[in-house]
Each structure stands twice: as C-alpha cells, then as structure tokens.
Design a protein around this motif. Structure first.
Motif, PDB file in Angstrom:
ATOM      1  N   VAL A  94     -71.302  34.633 -52.960  1.00  0.00           N
ATOM      2  CA  VAL A  94     -70.477  33.589 -52.342  1.00  0.00           C
ATOM      3  C   VAL A  94     -71.360  32.636 -51.540  1.00  0.00           C
ATOM      4  N   ALA A  95     -72.287  33.200 -50.743  1.00  0.00           N
ATOM      5  CA  ALA A  95     -73.190  32.360 -49.932  1.00  0.00           C
ATOM      6  C   ALA A  95     -74.042  31.455 -50.817  1.00  0.00           C
ATOM      7  N   LYS A  96     -74.489  32.019 -51.943  1.00  0.00           N
ATOM      8  CA  LYS A  96     -75.308  31.241 -52.881  1.00  0.00           C
ATOM      9  C   LYS A  96     -74.490  30.095 -53.482  1.00  0.00           C
ATOM     10  N   ALA A  97     -73.241  30.384 -53.847  1.00  0.00           N
ATOM     11  CA  ALA A  97     -72.370  29.361 -54.449  1.00  0.00           C
ATOM     12  C   ALA A  97     -72.024  28.277 -53.437  1.00  0.00           C
ATOM     13  N   VAL A  98     -71.737  28.670 -52.207  1.00  0.00           N
ATOM     14  CA  VAL A  98     -71.374  27.702 -51.168  1.00  0.00           C
ATOM     15  C   VAL A  98     -72.586  26.873 -50.764  1.00  0.00           C
ATOM     16  N   GLY A  99     -73.745  27.533 -50.617  1.00  0.00           N
ATOM     17  CA  GLY A  99     -74.945  26.840 -50.160  1.00  0.00           C
ATOM     18  C   GLY A  99     -75.552  25.920 -51.199  1.00  0.00           C
ATOM     19  N   GLY A 100     -75.656  26.373 -52.438  1.00  0.00           N
ATOM     20  CA  GLY A 100     -76.334  25.576 -53.452  1.00  0.00           C
ATOM     21  C   GLY A 100     -75.416  25.014 -54.503  1.00  0.00           C
ATOM     22  N   GLY A 101     -74.167  25.398 -54.483  1.00  0.00           N
ATOM     23  CA  GLY A 101     -73.223  24.885 -55.468  1.00  0.00           C
ATOM     24  C   GLY A 101     -73.251  25.615 -56.799  1.00  0.00           C
ATOM     25  N   ASN A 102     -74.240  26.495 -57.033  1.00  0.00           N
ATOM     26  CA  ASN A 102     -74.311  27.241 -58.288  1.00  0.00           C
ATOM     27  C   ASN A 102     -73.858  28.679 -58.069  1.00  0.00           C
TER      28      ASN A 102
END
Length: 204
Positions: A94-102
């Motif tokens: 989730v953090a990766k998706a929120v932070g980088g959009g991927n």
C-alpha cells in the motif's frame, strides 16, 4: 501469459505435495549432507573437498529432508508469525502504491496469502486449544455436572468435586446409602452421555 500460468501451476504442485525447496528443507538437506560425510558410496557431492557419501549417518537421522523441512515451513506459515508478516507485506504494498503510484501486485498477493494462512492456522489452533481446555480440564466437567438436574447434580458434585464418601453424602443429605449409590450410578451415566454429546471422549 501461458508461461506465467505454467509457473504458478508448478509452484502450486510443489506446495501441495511438500516437495518444494523451502528454506527449512534446504537447511535440513545441508545438515543431511554434512552427516553423510560419514558413510559409504559416492553421491557426487563434496563439502570443502570431502566426499558426501550416497548412504550415511544423514540417511539414518534425516532421511526425508523435503517433507520434514516443509512441514516445519507450513507450521510457521499457518501461525501468528505469518499473519504479522502478511500484514507488513500488505502495508508495504500500500505504501509503495501510494508513494510511487505503482502497485506491486506480487507483494500484495503474497501479503494477502500470508495473512490469510496465518489467521487460518491461528484460529484453528485456538479452537483446538479451547476444546481441550473445555473438555479435558476438570473445570469443563464440573460445569457440565453443575448444569445437570438437581437429583443428580448434588450427589455428583459431592462425590467427584468435594470427594465425599457415599456414607458422608448419605449423612449430609439425610438419605440411605443405597439411594446415594443409585443416584451416583445413574447420574454418572447421564453425565457421561452429556459429555459425549459435547464432544468429550473418555478413552482412559
């Protein structure tokens, strides 16, 4: 896409049959090989220049490295440890998706799978522990005795919980010993029937 599906099927087959190379099974195989430094025959492997024998101490101590290792791995996977690991993996995805959009679908999928396995195993373990506690402990049996009809409850509680003799029960309840013995006998049968209904088995 076809290659991905074949890979998934291969991984699932290995997982289901306990034949995949988990970290635990690899560690046990390494111990097996070290122990097989003492033995006979040549396996074609070496450790620091020494021959790992085809048959040796390792075959006696740890003959089935993959199955044993994977049973250990599955035990950890279906424990609270894996539930925590899955939660962390989901949070990272989730953090990766929120932070980088991927979105990292592989990490997300692994996290959900780990969390589900950990929670499932934990619930099953606590369920079994609850059953054992309820029916194999004196408290579980006492609770069933106390829920019985008054005719039997009183004599059974005095006999098995308070450990009175039949003579003492007869004196306290002001009845003859034959009546006490009959009520204890009938009450014990009724108690065993209720315990068996509740899932308790007396194998002793």
């Amino acid at each position: 896409m076809q290659r991905l599906l074949r890979c998934v099927r291969r991984l699932q087959f290995g997982y289901r049959t306990f034949q995949d190379d988990s970290k635990a099974s690899i560690a046990i195989q390494e111990i097996h090989d070290v122990l097989n430094l003492a033995g006979i025959g040549d396996s074609g492997k070496t450790i620091k220049g020494r021959t790992v024998h085809a048959f040796g101490v390792g075959d006696v101590v740890a003959p089935f490295t993959r199955v044993a290792g994977n049973l250990i791995s599955r035990g950890v996977e279906y424990s609270p440890v894996n539930a925590v690991k899955g939660t962390v993996e989901i949070a990272e995805a989730v953090a990766k998706a929120v932070g980088g959009g991927n979105a990292d679908l592989e990490l997300q999928s692994k996290g959900v799978s780990d969390l589900a396995r950990g929670m499932t195993g934990t619930v099953i373990a606590y369920g079994f522990m609850g059953l054992v506690k309820a029916f194999d402990s004196p408290d579980g049996v006492i609770a069933v005795i106390r829920a019985m009809p008054e005719l039997y409850r009183q004599v059974l509680e005095m006999k098995f919980v308070l450990e009175y003799s039949n003579r003492e029960i007869a004196r306290v309840l002001r009845m003859n010993e034959a009546t006490v013995a009959t009520r204890i006998s009938r009450g014990r049968k009724a108690l065993m029937a209720k315990l068996e209904e509740a899932g308790y088995r007396n194998d002793g």
